[in-house]
Motif scaffolding. Structure first.
Motif: not given
Length: 161
Positions: A42-44, A61-62, A101-109
Motif C-alpha cells: 500500500e505504501l509503494i 521507501l527502501k 534477497i541475500e539480506v546483505r548489510p544495509d539492504s534495508g530489509v
C-alpha cells in the motif's frame, strides 16, 4: 488449527500437539508477515509517482521495497511479488535486488519480515507458550510441566542412542 490443538490437549495427545503446534506457529508467523507485506504494498502504491520520478530508490521507501523483494521468493503463493521484484530489479539493478534477497548489510530489509518468514523451527518455550494460550482459550486444564519433562526425556534418549 488452534481448535484442533485444543482437542489434542484435552484428549491427552501431547506428543501430537507438540508436533502440530509448530505448524500453527509457522502459519501465524506467515500471516503476520503477510500483514506487513500488505502495508508495504500500500505504501509503494501510494508513492508510485515518487518511485517513477527518481532513478535511485528513495530512502524512505527502501525498507518497504527491499522487504517486498526479500519476501518474493519466500511467498510462493503470492506470484505477484515475483513480478514486482522483476520490476524493481529492472528499475534499481540486480545488485539492489540481490542485496535484499541475500539480506546483505544495509539492504534495508525489515528484520521482522526476516524473522516471520524464517523456516526455523520454534523453540520449546514458544511451543509451550502457544499450547498454554490454546489451553486457556478453550478452558482446558493442561500442565506444561509434563510436556517439558517429556521433551527432556526424549532429548536424553536421542543423546544416548
Amino acid at each position: 488449527m488452534r481448535r484442533d490443538l485444543a482437542q489434542l490437549l484435552e484428549t491427552g495427545q501431547d506428543q501430537t500437539a507438540r508436533i502440530r503446534v509448530e505448524h500453527v506457529i509457522q502459519e501465524e508467523k506467515t500471516m503476520s508477515a503477510y500483514d506487513l507485506i500488505v502495508l508495504y504494498c500500500e505504501l509503494i502504491v501510494a508513492r508510485l509517482p515518487i518511485i517513477e520520478s527518481q532513478k535511485r530508490c528513495p530512502i524512505d521507501l527502501k525498507e518497504a521495497i527491499s522487504s517486498i523483494i526479500y519476501a518474493s521468493p519466500r511467498c510462493a503463493d503470492i506470484p505477484e511479488l515475483l513480478e514486482v521484484r522483476k520490476l524493481f530489479s529492472a528499475k534499481y539493478g540486480k545488485d539492489f535486488t540481490g542485496a535484499a534477497i541475500e539480506v546483505r548489510p544495509d539492504s534495508g530489509v525489515n528484520s521482522l519480515i526476516i524473522e516471520k518468514l524464517s523456516a526455523r523451527a520454534p523453540d520449546t518455550d514458544t511451543k509451550i507458550k502457544v499450547l498454554t494460550e490454546v489451553a486457556q482459550e478453550h478452558n482446558i486444564k493442561w500442565e506444561p510441566t509434563a510436556f517439558e519433562e517429556n521433551i527432556e526425556v526424549h532429548q536424553m534418549d536421542l543423546l544416548v542412542t
